[in-house]
Design an enzyme around this catalytic site. Structure first.
Site, PDB file in Angstrom:
ATOM      1  N   SER A  99       0.852  -1.184   0.000  1.00 47.03           N
ATOM      2  CA  SER A  99       0.000   0.000   0.000  1.00 47.03           C
ATOM      3  C   SER A  99       0.887   1.232   0.000  1.00 47.03           C
ATOM      4  CB  SER A  99      -0.911   0.010   1.232  1.00 47.03           C
ATOM      5  OG  SER A  99      -1.788   1.120   1.208  1.00 47.03           O
ATOM      6  N   HIS A 113      -2.849   7.254  -4.343  1.00 47.99           N
ATOM      7  CA  HIS A 113      -2.908   6.073  -3.477  1.00 47.99           C
ATOM      8  C   HIS A 113      -2.966   4.840  -4.357  1.00 47.99           C
ATOM      9  CE1 HIS A 113      -5.804   2.991  -1.894  1.00 47.99           C
ATOM     10  NE2 HIS A 113      -4.894   2.940  -0.944  1.00 47.99           N
ATOM     11  N   ASN A 115      -2.934   0.307  -3.886  1.00 49.91           N
ATOM     12  CA  ASN A 115      -2.888  -0.838  -2.990  1.00 49.91           C
ATOM     13  C   ASN A 115      -3.172  -2.098  -3.781  1.00 49.91           C
ATOM     14  OD1 ASN A 115      -5.028  -2.671  -1.210  1.00 49.91           O
ATOM     15  ND2 ASN A 115      -3.165  -2.136  -0.119  1.00 49.91           N
ATOM     16  N   ARG A 117      -3.428  -6.416  -2.750  1.00 49.62           N
ATOM     17  CA  ARG A 117      -3.391  -7.266  -1.562  1.00 49.62           C
ATOM     18  C   ARG A 117      -4.051  -8.621  -1.833  1.00 49.62           C
ATOM     19  NH1 ARG A 117      -7.164  -3.303  -1.173  1.00 49.62           N
ATOM     20  NH2 ARG A 117      -9.328  -3.962  -0.871  1.00 49.62           N
ATOM     21  N   HIS A 182     -20.332  12.971   4.127  1.00 46.61           N
ATOM     22  CA  HIS A 182     -20.646  14.176   4.882  1.00 46.61           C
ATOM     23  C   HIS A 182     -20.278  15.445   4.121  1.00 46.61           C
ATOM     24  CE1 HIS A 182     -16.462  13.281   5.729  1.00 46.61           C
ATOM     25  NE2 HIS A 182     -16.279  14.493   6.212  1.00 46.61           N
ATOM     26  N   GLY A 265      -5.169  -4.670  15.365  1.00 45.62           N
ATOM     27  CA  GLY A 265      -3.960  -4.489  16.163  1.00 45.62           C
ATOM     28  C   GLY A 265      -2.725  -4.283  15.323  1.00 45.62           C
ATOM     29  N   GLY A 266      -2.891  -3.693  14.147  1.00 46.68           N
ATOM     30  CA  GLY A 266      -1.770  -3.476  13.233  1.00 46.68           C
ATOM     31  C   GLY A 266      -0.795  -2.431  13.740  1.00 46.68           C
ATOM     32  N   ARG A 267       0.260  -2.248  12.977  1.00 42.43           N
ATOM     33  CA  ARG A 267       1.335  -1.320  13.348  1.00 42.43           C
ATOM     34  C   ARG A 267       0.910   0.108  13.011  1.00 42.43           C
ATOM     35  NH1 ARG A 267       6.383   0.566  10.901  1.00 42.43           N
ATOM     36  NH2 ARG A 267       8.017   0.685  12.497  1.00 42.43           N
TER      37      ARG A 267
END
EC number: 1.3.3.3
Length: 306
Positions: A99, A113, A115, A117, A182, A265-267
């Protein structure tokens, strides 16, 4: 899709090579090599595995450029990954991907951007389920129609060998996904986005993902080379920081990749490297009618570029 013929080592090797190729190209363009930060998670942690972050901050062309590779595993898919497929809730998983987000210094150069995966969901006693996802999208501050057409044409060319229906399908998906509800505007001029892709089987799906990853440099670098030397001043930088605020809003409120990383709980440093280095917000600010800044709104609606 259930299929036991997928090949994680091949996917891993491709992704690591892609990260290196892109990092080398960006470093050559900027004149500053990207730093390397290799990280590893212990077997006792909620998210296991590791990765490599390539990062450039304060460069000549790129104010921030981050390219992350990760290969991680966990005991249960986070809600952001199973919301659309509740049958996968609670399954163990492995996720590997590359990414990147590039924030150029010159306001006339668009943010980008990309990515690609692969995810595998596992459950004892059942066949694994794999799928591919990814895409790329362009977010200009001062848009140029030529840039938008070029970017979309390269995306289309990457997908056409796998079916003429894929570009319009993934282009629409991108327009719908990168939308700030929004604000009632798209994040930028779009590109392509896909997820849960495995219909043709592993080999063909993997080839398609590689075609998207391999197309990135051709889609983006010619745009930067055209725009990086354009003169700009404080007015353009102020508007760039204001528009970067929209990027922050999308990433923290809507982006499934950000939510997946934080929920699993990723970095955190790797997840939030997509944030722009400078952004600001102004209360109820509106650009002057007829100004270059006002022109951007014409581009923040879905359009057919090719």
């Amino acid at each position: 899709m259930t299929d036991s013929t997928y090949d994680v080592p091949r996917v891993r090797t491709y992704l690591q090579g892609l990260q290196t190729r892109i990092a080398d190209a960006l470093g050559a363009l900027d004149g500053t090599p990207l730093a390397t930060d290799v990280w590893q998670r212990g077997p006792e942690e909620r998210l296991r595995g590791g990765g490599c972050t390539r990062i450039l901050e304060g460069g000549r062309v790129f104010e921030r450029a981050g390219i992350g590779f990760s290969d991680v595993a966990g005991d249960a898919l986070p809600p952001s990954a199973s919301a659309a497929r509740p049958q996968l809730a609670g399954r163990g998983f492995e996720a590997l991907g590359v990414s990147l987000v590039l924030h150029p210094r010159n306001p006339y150069c668009p943010t980008v951007h990309m990515n690609v995966r692969m995810l595998i969901a596992t459950k004892p006693g059942e066949a694994p389920i794999f799928w591919f996802g990814g895409g790329m999208d362009l977010t200009p501050v001062y848009p140029f129609e030529d840039d938008a057409r070029h970017f979309h044409q390269v995306c289309k060319d990457a997908l056409d060998p796998f079916g003429a229906e894929l570009y319009p399908r993934f282009k629409t998906w991108c327009d719908e996904y990168f939308f700030l509800k929004h604000r009632n505007e798209t994040r930028g001029i779009g590109g392509i986005f896909f997820d849960d892709f495995s219909e043709p089987g592993f080999e063909r799906s993997f080839e398609m993902m590689q075609s998207v990853g391999d197309a990135f440099l051709n889609a983006y670098l010619p745009i930067v080379e055209r725009r990086a030397a354009l003169p700009y001043g404080e007015r353009e930088r102020d508007f760039q920081a204001y528009r970067r605020g929209r990027y922050v809003e999308f990433n923290l409120v809507f982006d499934r990749g950000t939510l997946f990383g934080l929920q699993s709980g990723g970095r955190t440093e790797s997840i939030l490297m997509s944030m722009p280095p400078v952004a600001n917000w102004r209360y109820n600010w509106q650009p002057e009618p007829g100004s270059p800044e006002a022109r951007l709104s014409e581009f923040l609606v879905p359009r057919d570029w090719v």
